[in-house]
Every structure is written in structure tokens, then in C-alpha cells.
Design a protein around this motif. Structure first.
Motif, PDB file in Angstrom:
ATOM      1  N   HIS A 102      46.773  44.375  42.459  1.00  0.00           N
ATOM      2  CA  HIS A 102      45.627  44.471  42.017  1.00  0.00           C
ATOM      3  C   HIS A 102      44.648  45.578  42.758  1.00  0.00           C
ATOM      4  O   HIS A 102      44.982  45.337  44.008  1.00  0.00           O
ATOM      5  N   CYS A 103      44.126  46.573  42.224  1.00  0.00           N
ATOM      6  CA  CYS A 103      43.513  47.264  43.269  1.00  0.00           C
ATOM      7  C   CYS A 103      42.251  47.032  43.762  1.00  0.00           C
ATOM      8  O   CYS A 103      41.602  47.432  44.567  1.00  0.00           O
ATOM      9  N   LEU A 104      41.404  45.793  43.196  1.00  0.00           N
ATOM     10  CA  LEU A 104      40.151  45.391  43.550  1.00  0.00           C
ATOM     11  C   LEU A 104      39.138  46.344  43.500  1.00  0.00           C
ATOM     12  O   LEU A 104      39.271  47.364  43.355  1.00  0.00           O
ATOM     13  N   PRO A 105      37.898  45.749  43.001  1.00  0.00           N
ATOM     14  CA  PRO A 105      37.670  44.494  43.218  1.00  0.00           C
ATOM     15  C   PRO A 105      37.948  43.599  41.991  1.00  0.00           C
ATOM     16  O   PRO A 105      38.556  43.996  41.052  1.00  0.00           O
ATOM     17  N   ARG A 106      38.303  42.417  42.243  1.00  0.00           N
ATOM     18  CA  ARG A 106      38.640  41.523  41.303  1.00  0.00           C
ATOM     19  C   ARG A 106      37.557  40.496  40.599  1.00  0.00           C
ATOM     20  O   ARG A 106      36.432  40.333  41.124  1.00  0.00           O
ATOM     21  N   GLY A 107      37.779  40.148  39.452  1.00  0.00           N
ATOM     22  CA  GLY A 107      37.119  39.047  38.786  1.00  0.00           C
ATOM     23  C   GLY A 107      38.000  37.950  38.505  1.00  0.00           C
ATOM     24  O   GLY A 107      38.862  37.758  39.144  1.00  0.00           O
ATOM     25  N   ASN A 108      37.865  37.390  37.071  1.00  0.00           N
ATOM     26  CA  ASN A 108      38.358  35.914  36.666  1.00  0.00           C
ATOM     27  C   ASN A 108      39.829  36.359  36.075  1.00  0.00           C
ATOM     28  O   ASN A 108      40.463  35.526  35.647  1.00  0.00           O
ATOM     29  N   TYR A 130      44.527  36.559  28.856  1.00  0.00           N
ATOM     30  CA  TYR A 130      45.314  37.547  29.392  1.00  0.00           C
ATOM     31  C   TYR A 130      44.915  37.306  31.023  1.00  0.00           C
ATOM     32  O   TYR A 130      45.404  38.316  31.730  1.00  0.00           O
ATOM     33  N   ARG A 131      44.915  36.254  31.552  1.00  0.00           N
ATOM     34  CA  ARG A 131      44.681  35.798  32.910  1.00  0.00           C
ATOM     35  C   ARG A 131      45.804  35.512  33.457  1.00  0.00           C
ATOM     36  O   ARG A 131      46.997  35.347  33.071  1.00  0.00           O
ATOM     37  N   ILE A 132      46.072  36.286  34.802  1.00  0.00           N
ATOM     38  CA  ILE A 132      47.301  36.138  35.504  1.00  0.00           C
ATOM     39  C   ILE A 132      47.296  34.846  36.206  1.00  0.00           C
ATOM     40  O   ILE A 132      46.478  34.700  37.118  1.00  0.00           O
ATOM     41  N   THR A 133      48.591  33.887  35.858  1.00  0.00           N
ATOM     42  CA  THR A 133      48.419  32.832  36.404  1.00  0.00           C
ATOM     43  C   THR A 133      49.777  32.342  36.833  1.00  0.00           C
ATOM     44  O   THR A 133      50.708  33.051  36.256  1.00  0.00           O
ATOM     45  N   ILE A 189      34.755  39.802  28.093  1.00  0.00           N
ATOM     46  CA  ILE A 189      35.616  38.871  28.966  1.00  0.00           C
ATOM     47  C   ILE A 189      36.190  37.566  28.259  1.00  0.00           C
ATOM     48  O   ILE A 189      37.411  37.103  28.609  1.00  0.00           O
ATOM     49  N   LYS A 190      35.559  37.129  27.236  1.00  0.00           N
ATOM     50  CA  LYS A 190      35.812  36.020  26.327  1.00  0.00           C
ATOM     51  C   LYS A 190      37.115  36.567  25.509  1.00  0.00           C
ATOM     52  O   LYS A 190      38.301  36.040  25.365  1.00  0.00           O
ATOM     53  N   ASP A 191      37.085  37.610  25.039  1.00  0.00           N
ATOM     54  CA  ASP A 191      38.278  38.585  24.313  1.00  0.00           C
ATOM     55  C   ASP A 191      39.534  38.381  25.277  1.00  0.00           C
ATOM     56  O   ASP A 191      40.544  38.788  24.692  1.00  0.00           O
ATOM     57  N   PHE A 192      39.255  38.746  26.612  1.00  0.00           N
ATOM     58  CA  PHE A 192      40.506  38.446  27.493  1.00  0.00           C
ATOM     59  C   PHE A 192      41.017  37.387  28.047  1.00  0.00           C
ATOM     60  O   PHE A 192      41.753  37.126  28.921  1.00  0.00           O
ATOM     61  N   LYS A 193      40.366  36.093  27.404  1.00  0.00           N
ATOM     62  CA  LYS A 193      40.623  34.770  28.189  1.00  0.00           C
ATOM     63  C   LYS A 193      41.996  34.430  28.180  1.00  0.00           C
ATOM     64  O   LYS A 193      42.444  33.774  29.042  1.00  0.00           O
ATOM     65  N   VAL A 216      57.053  44.037  38.725  1.00  0.00           N
ATOM     66  CA  VAL A 216      55.730  44.130  39.465  1.00  0.00           C
ATOM     67  C   VAL A 216      54.901  43.763  38.252  1.00  0.00           C
ATOM     68  O   VAL A 216      54.933  44.292  37.112  1.00  0.00           O
ATOM     69  N   VAL A 217      53.776  43.133  38.424  1.00  0.00           N
ATOM     70  CA  VAL A 217      52.594  42.676  37.573  1.00  0.00           C
ATOM     71  C   VAL A 217      51.316  43.215  37.993  1.00  0.00           C
ATOM     72  O   VAL A 217      50.886  42.984  39.268  1.00  0.00           O
ATOM     73  N   PHE A 218      50.732  44.098  37.451  1.00  0.00           N
ATOM     74  CA  PHE A 218      49.496  44.660  37.637  1.00  0.00           C
ATOM     75  C   PHE A 218      48.387  44.207  36.864  1.00  0.00           C
ATOM     76  O   PHE A 218      48.469  43.845  35.753  1.00  0.00           O
ATOM     77  N   SER A 219      47.315  44.023  37.463  1.00  0.00           N
ATOM     78  CA  SER A 219      45.866  43.741  36.707  1.00  0.00           C
ATOM     79  C   SER A 219      44.912  44.370  37.349  1.00  0.00           C
ATOM     80  O   SER A 219      45.080  44.861  38.263  1.00  0.00           O
TER      81      SER A 219
END
Ligand code: CP
Ligand code: NVA
Length: 309
Positions: free
Chosen positions: A266-272, A248-251, A242-246, A223-226
Motif C-alpha cells: 500500500h503506497c500510503l496514506p491509508r484509509g479504511n 472491497y476492503r482488504i481483510t 466510500i460506501k460504494d467500496f465497502k 501480491v495484493v495492492f490497495s
């Protein structure tokens, strides 16, 4: 009566009782429509008051349904509609009034202390609907979703969190200790879980694995959570964070290192923080995850009223 504020303060066996009750209740209402009540009407005659100091879509609506299906009544208020705070009424007086009119109180707030203060002044149960340090209803519900999909106890699975070390992760860490599951966290060096959280984990003789490389964290995950990089209660430079996490995006490329039948939550709301391909892809179970909030929160309410079956 019991409160539901932080997972770390709830005995493991009670978490298990809540999950078991939710499974049974969900099964029993397969043929019932949204607002039809459960046969035993366990909250008949009870008024539950929800109060929001911060925005919410899922929590307020899912709890509205949870309460209705248990045959209770609910009212939702915004903090600025009360005399508390701006109007100058003390928290103790407000708590007394809430306890006079209502049977249960639920609060989403930007202050953990406020939840504690209410808990000391109320004579009715209080449920934490999200605070800076905790989102317990979300995470217990997510464990339910994981076990429902995987058809095995979460202790037999590899759970991975990629992203910010926030309230949802804190509750997930506490749950990993209580229900004994493997948890890998992928996050930048400067955003690791705080020392007091890691100390509590060690004190309870458990271990969380922290990785700077998200692919290492996600390797062999079931399971992958974000979650969003910037949370409701974050007081940070958003652009910088947001830049520091660039990285760590789930792709789809990150999901490739996980187990073949792995799922994304993902619990929502989501971002990038998650790509559209993953969020709307085959491995995503986010809508089932959102729906299960209704079922698990019913059992959380019943736990608070000592009515679990
Ligand atoms: N997941 C969750 O708690 O969503 P809301 O902020 O919309 O309630
Ligand atoms: N971590 C997020 C969760 C939202 C449901 C926040 O606190 O905003």
C-alpha cells in the motif's frame, strides 16, 4: 536529458535499466548512513527543485534523501510561494527561471496538463511526483519491492489490485504492459478503469482482468495492492464513494484466497480500505515499500540525467 512523466511513454528496457541500477546502488550503500553520499557523487553540483501543489509526506522526504545521497542539492517549494498562478507570472516565464537556476524540476499537481506544459517550456528534466492520472515513481519503486521480496521477475507473478481505479492503478496498468505481468483488478462496476486506458492496453496486445468480486480478483495472487478510496485530486461525493467500496476492503479473509507466501502493499496514506490486521500483519511489506522509494527514485533521477550505470 529525459523526463519521467508517465510510465506508458518510457521504453521497457529503460524501466529495466532503472530497476537494475537501483538494485546495485542499494546494495552498495548497505553500510552508509542516511545522508552519506554514494561514492561516485553523480549529481554533484546539481540543484533539483521540487514543487508541491498537493500535500505529500513520503514523496518529498524520500526525494530529499535520494538527491542528497546522489550528492545533489534540493529545494522544496509550495506552488503558492511562487508568482505562478496567483501572482500572475506565466508558466513559460516560471519555466525559464526554473531552468536558469535549477538542473531538474519535479512537480506534484492536480493538473496533468500543467506537467505537459512545463515539459514543453523547461530546458531541464521534469519528474511527475503524482498527478490525477499517474504516480510513476511510486509504481516503479513498487515493482522493485515486489522483485526484491519475491526474488523473481514480476512477469512470473500474479499481481492483484483491489480498490479504486486511480492514478496509482493507471501507472500499475502501464507497467504491467511494459514489463508483461498478470494483473487482476477488483473494483465495483461503476469504477472500472476508463476506456482510454483499456484501449491502450489492447492496442499494446496485453490484457487486464477486471472482477467485481474481490475474492475472484485476489485468488492465487502473489501480491495484493490497495490504495485510498478517495484520492487527493478526486472531485467526488466522498461519503458515497466510500460506501460504494465497502465490500472491497482488504481483510484477513480476503488474503486467505491468495497464495501462501503472498504479500500486501500500500503506497500510503491509508484509509479504511485495509483492515488493521492486514496492514500491520505478517504479509504486509508497506514500510519496506516506502523505504525503497529512496533507492528507486535515485535511479529515476539518474535516468533523467543520462547517468545510469
Ligand atoms: N505514497 C505517496 O506518494 O505518499 P505521499 O502522498 O505522502 O507523498
Ligand atoms: N491515489 C492516491 C495516492 C497517494 C499517494 C492519491 O492520489 O491521493
Amino acid at each position: 536529458m529525459k523526463n519521467f512523466i508517465n510510465i506508458k511513454d518510457i521504453p521497457s528496457k529503460d524501466l529495466r535499466r532503472i530497476l537494475k541500477d537501483a538494485k546495485k546502488r542499494k546494495k552498495e550503500r548497505k553500510k552508509l548512513s542516511t545522508l552519506e553520499v554514494d561514492k561516485d557523487k553523480p549529481l554533484k553540483g546539481k540543484l533539483i527543485i521540487q514543487m508541491y501543489e498537493k500535500p505529500s509526506s513520503r514523496t518529498r522526504l524520500s526525494f530529499h534523501l535520494s538527491i542528497a545521497q546522489l550528492a545533489g542539492g534540493s529545494i522544496t517549494i509550495k506552488a503558492n510561494e511562487l508568482h505562478l498562478g496567483k501572482g500572475g507570472e506565466t508558466l513559460a516565464d516560471t519555466a525559464k527561471i526554473l531552468s536558469t537556476y535549477g538542473d531538474g524540476f519535479m512537480l506534484r499537481t492536480g493538473s496533468d496538463k500543467k506537467i505537459e506544459d512545463f515539459s514543453k517550456n523547461l530546458t531541464i528534466p521534469i519528474i511527475n511526483l503524482l498527478s490525477p492520472s499517474s504516480h510513476p515513481c511510486q509504481v516503479l519503486s513498487d515493482v522493485f519491492t515486489v522483485e526484491e521480496i519475491k526474488k523473481k521477475p514480476i512477469s512470473k507473478l500474479n499481481i492483484c489490485w483491489i480498490g479504486d481505479c486511480n492514478n496509482v492503478l493507471n501507472s500499475l496498468i502501464a507497467t504491467s504492459v511494459k514489463l508483461k505481468f498478470n494483473l487482476n483488478v477488483g473494483c465495483p462496476k461503476n469504477y472500472r478503469p476508463p476506456n482510454f486506458v483499456m484501449d491502450w492496453v489492447r492496442k499494446n496486445k496485453r490484457k487486464i482482468n477486471i472482477f467485481n468480486d474481490p475474492k475472484k480478483a485476489a485468488k492465487n495472487a502473489d501480491v495484493v495492492f490497495s490504495d485510498k478510496v478517495v484520492s487527493l485530486n478526486d472531485k467526488v461525493n466522498k461519503t458515497k464513494k466510500i460506501k460504494d467500496f465497502k465490500n472491497y476492503r482488504i481483510t484477513p479473509s480476503l488474503m486467505k484466497v491468495t497464495r501462501p507466501q503472498s504479500i500486501f502493499l500500500h503506497c500510503l496514506p491509508r484509509g479504511n480500505e485495509v483492515s488493521e490486521e492486514v496492514f500491520l500483519g505478517k504479509q504486509s511489506r508497506v514500510w519496506q515499500q516506502a523505504l525503497n522509494r529512496v533507492h528507486v527514485q535515485k535511479s529515476i533521477l539518474l535516468y533523467c540525467f543520462n547517468k545510469l550505470r
